[in-house]
Design an enzyme around this catalytic site. Structure first.
Site, mmCIF file in Angstrom:
data_model
loop_
_atom_site.group_PDB
_atom_site.id
_atom_site.type_symbol
_atom_site.label_atom_id
_atom_site.label_comp_id
_atom_site.label_asym_id
_atom_site.label_seq_id
_atom_site.Cartn_x
_atom_site.Cartn_y
_atom_site.Cartn_z
ATOM 1 N N GLU A 1 41.193 45.466 48.767
ATOM 2 C CA GLU A 1 40.594 44.128 48.720
ATOM 3 C C GLU A 1 41.056 43.336 49.939
ATOM 4 O O GLU A 1 42.253 43.141 50.140
ATOM 5 C CB GLU A 1 41.033 43.416 47.436
ATOM 6 C CG GLU A 1 40.363 42.069 47.271
ATOM 7 C CD GLU A 1 40.811 41.359 46.001
ATOM 8 O OE1 GLU A 1 42.030 41.253 45.773
ATOM 9 O OE2 GLU A 1 39.935 40.902 45.243
ATOM 10 N N GLY B 1 44.546 36.376 39.619
ATOM 11 C CA GLY B 1 45.183 36.599 40.911
ATOM 12 C C GLY B 1 45.117 38.063 41.275
ATOM 13 O O GLY B 1 44.238 38.788 40.801
ATOM 14 N N SER B 2 46.045 38.500 42.089
ATOM 15 C CA SER B 2 45.973 39.860 42.618
ATOM 16 C C SER B 2 46.412 40.893 41.580
ATOM 17 O O SER B 2 47.179 40.598 40.664
ATOM 18 C CB SER B 2 46.866 39.973 43.851
ATOM 19 O OG SER B 2 48.214 39.755 43.477
ATOM 20 N N THR B 3 45.948 42.110 41.776
ATOM 21 C CA THR B 3 46.328 43.217 40.896
ATOM 22 C C THR B 3 47.824 43.487 40.982
ATOM 23 O O THR B 3 48.473 43.790 39.983
ATOM 24 C CB THR B 3 45.499 44.457 41.275
ATOM 25 O OG1 THR B 3 44.127 44.174 40.937
ATOM 26 C CG2 THR B 3 45.951 45.703 40.545
ATOM 27 N N CYS C 1 36.768 36.973 44.162
ATOM 28 C CA CYS C 1 37.160 38.222 43.511
ATOM 29 C C CYS C 1 35.970 39.160 43.362
ATOM 30 O O CYS C 1 36.108 40.367 43.434
ATOM 31 C CB CYS C 1 37.793 37.936 42.159
ATOM 32 S SG CYS C 1 36.758 36.951 41.084
ATOM 33 N N LYS D 1 50.318 26.627 36.184
ATOM 34 C CA LYS D 1 50.953 26.780 37.497
ATOM 35 C C LYS D 1 49.906 27.126 38.550
ATOM 36 O O LYS D 1 49.417 28.242 38.622
ATOM 37 C CB LYS D 1 52.021 27.876 37.499
ATOM 38 C CG LYS D 1 52.901 27.745 38.745
ATOM 39 C CD LYS D 1 53.455 29.041 39.288
ATOM 40 C CE LYS D 1 52.545 29.784 40.198
ATOM 41 N NZ LYS D 1 52.226 29.122 41.470
ATOM 42 N N GLU E 1 43.074 38.540 35.006
ATOM 43 C CA GLU E 1 41.842 38.636 35.805
ATOM 44 C C GLU E 1 42.301 38.928 37.223
ATOM 45 O O GLU E 1 42.895 38.070 37.871
ATOM 46 C CB GLU E 1 41.057 37.319 35.778
ATOM 47 C CG GLU E 1 40.626 36.852 34.397
ATOM 48 C CD GLU E 1 39.577 37.744 33.767
ATOM 49 O OE1 GLU E 1 38.901 38.485 34.492
ATOM 50 O OE2 GLU E 1 39.460 37.701 32.533
#
Ligand code: NAD
Ligand code: MN
Length: 498
Positions: free
Chosen positions: A402, A245-247, A303, A192, A268
């Site tokens: 971030e 992607g994001s945390t 990242c 995806k 990740e």
């Protein structure tokens, strides 16, 4: 691949490009089950590129069922490793053969300069597929140290159905860091891509089949994360979920796994990486060039961006002056101009986020040294100048959160202890850089940094041979290297009484 084409050439190619926005399931392109689409807008100029299938639960059901069926049939999983290797290498070659088309799709979709789409994204994506393919017939299983009347075998098996959810900043590359080991190990995969950059994943799906990966082994579902991404994450028949992607979303995926079938989840996620320049750095000009690139490359949408620049007070003024100079070559330009090093940010929403952080930095009392404003607004696209703040302390929002844009915060310190304390004072632990000529200080700092990757006297090094990933809320597991195969295999112990 080289960038011999001119901007005019690229624009002509872009005008003639056929763009496919459909899902790819069981070897065929198709519309979303419910017929819905979303607009794919280029951040270069605001132009509508195509409508893209907006997949939902029904598509996830179909794609997972197809993946399960191809996995169980053994059409790919039970092929010899040598065969899978050859097909993966062919897949890599097809990416390279279609390199200009893929690079153009990447640049139009997410705004990065064409030179880097070609030489970084496509080139490294092909390397990832090739490296993983080449590895798969060289990985041996184990035999346990047993008494004479027993044999203990420790074997690895593919996990089965893998769902891979990837971000928009390096769309093709992040996908291939997953697909390389996942497919080489024999799994079936539902990929995806991000709704912000679905085009290369869609195109690549057909290249996989052309390379000889059986239809149904790789399926691609474009769509929004909270619909089709969530459906995959909650699916009872997905064995492993891999994510970049994001945390924030990474944490949500762990919840989805716990609420459903306890699928393995490998994440990740984000970063706020410290880049430390000591007074005794071997070459300040080189360090400053690396520091500028570490925040300006890919518009700061990286990242591992070295977004917190920790500079020892003795060289602070010099480093700031050098970075200001370096930023001159990172001013935004047209992404299809082969001389451009910094392109558009991914979309209007991301531009607003970046400008919001710049405003927050000013409000919290940081000193704006350069940049800070939107660029080229008349193009209809979204561009922002590389931005430098000094006088930042580690508690400000621009130092803690971030940003995912070209905004660099300079924090000054004195001595190794203070540098390490500031560096580790973060919820993240993805990467770090250290510049010093003192061998012991370099090693001591590297050991004490709570980060998955440490770069000494350069920034952002490494290739497929080195694992990529972070400590703390930057994630778990690793992409790249042989360690990546751990995510895509189960270990079986078979004990035989003789
Ligand atoms: P994001 O978390 O917003 O989205 C990532 C993917 O998750 C997208 O495909 C999105 O559609 C999907 N998603 C969103 N909500 C979902 C949900 N509820 N359920 C399932 N899927 C969902 O991240 P992004 O903005 O696309 O990417 C930027 C982030 O990626 C940054 O935080 C960056 O640090 C991180 N990143 C990390 C690495 C790494 O290797 N550690 C590499 C690149 C990017
Ligand atoms: Mn896009």
């Amino acid at each position: 691949m080289s960038t011999v084409l001119t901007m005019q050439d690229w624009q002509t190619k872009a005008a003639n490009l056929k763009i496919n926005g459909q899902a790819y399931i069981n070897g065929k392109y198709q519309a979303a089950a419910e017929g819905q689409t979303f607009d794919c807008i280029s951040p270069i100029d605001g132009r509508l590129l195509t409508k893209v299938a907006s997949c939902s639960d029904a598509d996830a059901q179909q794609a997972v069922a197809v993946s399960r069926a191809t996995f169980e049939s053994g059409v790919w999983a039970k092929q010899s490793p040598v065969h899978r290797k050859q097909v993966m290498i062919r897949f890599a070659e097809l990416l390279e053969h279609h390199g200009e088309e893929l690079a153009l799709l990447e640049t139009l979709d997410m705004g990065k300069p064409i030179r880097y789409s070609l030489t970084v994204d496509v080139a490294n994506a092909a390397r990832a597929l090739r490296w993983s393919g080449e590895a798969i017939d060289k990985i041996y299983d184990e035999v346990a140290p047993t008494p004479d009347n027993e044999i203990g075998m420790i074997t690895r098996e593919p996990v089965g159905v893998v769902a891979a959810i990837v971000p928009w900043n390096f769309p093709l590359l992040m996908a291939c860091w997953k697909l390389g080991p996942a497919l080489a190990a024999g799994n079936s995969v539902v990929l995806k891509p991000s709704e912000k950059s679905p085009l290369t994943a869609i195109r690549m799906a057909a290249l996989a089949v052309e390379a000889g990966i059986p239809a149904g082994v790789l399926n691609v579902l474009p769509g929004f994360g909270h619909t089709v991404g969530k459906a995959l994450a909650l699916h009872m028949d997905v064995d492993t979920l891999v994510f970049t992607g994001s945390t924030k979303i990474a944490k949500q995926l762990m919840i989805y796994a716990g609420e459903s079938n306890m699928k393995r989840v490998w994440l990740e996620a984000g970063g706020k990486s410290p880049h430390i320049i000591f007074n005794d750095a071997p070459d300040l000009a080189q360090a400053a060039a690396a520091a500028a690139a570490a925040i300006a490359f890919n518009q700061g949408e990286v990242c591992t961006a070295g977004s917190r620049l920790l500079v020892e007070s003795g060289v602070k003024d010099q480093v700031i002056a050098l970075i200001k100079q370096e930023f001159a070559s990172w001013q935004p330009g047209h992404p299809l101009d082969p001389n451009t090093h910094s392109g558009a940010v991914v979309d209007k929403q991301q531009l607003d986020t970046i400008l919001g952080y710049i405003a927050a930095g000013k409000e919290e009392g940081a000193e704006l040294v350069s940049g800070g404003e939107q660029h080229m607004a008349s193009s209809g696209g979204v561009y922002v100048a590389p931005t430098l703040f000094s006088g930042v302390n580690n508690d400000m929002r621009i130092a803690k959160e971030e940003i995912f844009g070209p905004v660099l915060s300079v924090i000054s310190f004195d001595g190794m202890e203070e540098a390490i304390a500031i560096a580790n004072d973060s919820i993240y632990g993805l990467a770090a850089g250290v510049w010093t000529t003192d061998l012991s200080k370099a090693h001591q700092t590297a050991k004490r940094l709570r980060a998955g990757m440490v770069w000494i006297n350069h920034y952002d090094g490494g290739d497929m041979t080195a694992p990529f990933g972070g400590y703390k809320q930057s994630g778990n597991g690793r992409d790249k290297s042989l360690h990546a195969f751990d995510k895509y295999t189960e270990i079986k112990a078979t004990w035989i009484a003789l």
